[in-house]
Enzyme design. Sequence first.
Site, PDB file in Angstrom:
ATOM      1  CG  HIS A  34      44.002   7.865 114.974  1.00 58.43           C
ATOM      2  ND1 HIS A  34      43.831   8.831 115.941  1.00 58.43           N
ATOM      3  CD2 HIS A  34      44.924   8.364 114.111  1.00 58.43           C
ATOM      4  CE1 HIS A  34      44.621   9.846 115.699  1.00 58.43           C
ATOM      5  NE2 HIS A  34      45.296   9.609 114.582  1.00 58.43           N
ATOM      6  CG  HIS A  37      41.634  11.596 113.201  1.00 58.67           C
ATOM      7  ND1 HIS A  37      42.362  10.504 112.795  1.00 58.67           N
ATOM      8  CD2 HIS A  37      42.345  12.685 112.833  1.00 58.67           C
ATOM      9  CE1 HIS A  37      43.464  10.907 112.186  1.00 58.67           C
ATOM     10  NE2 HIS A  37      43.494  12.223 112.206  1.00 58.67           N
ATOM     11  CE  LYS A 149      50.139  12.251 116.298  1.00 58.67           C
ATOM     12  NZ  LYS A 149      51.110  12.740 115.279  1.00 58.67           N
ATOM     13  CB  SER A 185      50.251   8.772 114.831  1.00 57.28           C
ATOM     14  OG  SER A 185      50.733   9.032 113.530  1.00 57.28           O
TER      15      SER A 185
END
Length: 282
Positions: A34, A37, A149, A185
């Site tokens: 996503h 990344h 995260k 995520s």
Amino acid sequence: MHIFVEIGPLKAYLKHQLTSHFSIGLVPTMGALHNGHLSLIQTSKKENHITVCSIYVNPIQFNNAADLEKYPRTLEQDIRVLQDAGCDALFCPGNSEMYREATRLKFDFGSLDKVLEGEFRPGHFSGVALVVAKFFNIVQPDRAYFGQKDFQQFKVISTLVEELKFDIQLICAPIIREHDGLAMSSRNVRLNTDERTRAVVLSQSLRESRDRLLKGESFSAIKKFVMDKCIQSNVRLEYIALADRENFSLLDNVREPGRGIILIAAYVGEIRLIDNLFLTEN
Ligand code: PAF
């Protein structure tokens, strides 16, 4: 983009880059890529000559068989995304390439892996550390990129690098959020429409907790408020915690806002999500 499923050819390719004195950036992932990344890939591309992304759903870091089985796997789409982003090489090994036989190696990070994610996912950080150490040995990057995260994971990997004397600079990149605040995520794709709407309670809880803490409210009162908020959203809270972001000791109040982090984990339907916020972040 060069695609490798075996360690030998990847090492040969990287050796060739090293003879040109090229610096190497590594972005380790489990795929289902996503924008979070992608921001790591982009940063690595700016800071290194060569960027290597790994995609490997590491079985030994899952403490729940259903979570491993249902973890999203979108390799073909991920390859297109990486090609468009200008990633130089992808390493996507199978299990037999990474673990020739069942591993007996275990890591213990002391108090760091006994709380929060470590408490609720026993063995998780040992599995993360082992696979990341393998990637570091295989790729021998100059820099490696991880997302905030998974901040506790970042601290575990920082400890690994320090203890094993890997000569690698670690970069922790800020969380990338959806328009409503939900942290990006790979697991978000498993949320149905209703769950996706309710999932925003995690980031909202973090922001409201931060504001209340900085106004002087006690963390025990804040915890109660977040528990109620999650019940109203039909979200099963696993933990909300205030910690020192240097050593992950759990706190009841803020002494040094610059070192404070609030962390949350909760189930939205069957999907377990995590998020966090530095106290000094907007
Ligand atoms: O953060 C992740 O995606 C994984 O834990 C990692 C670092 C790629 C190890 O499997």
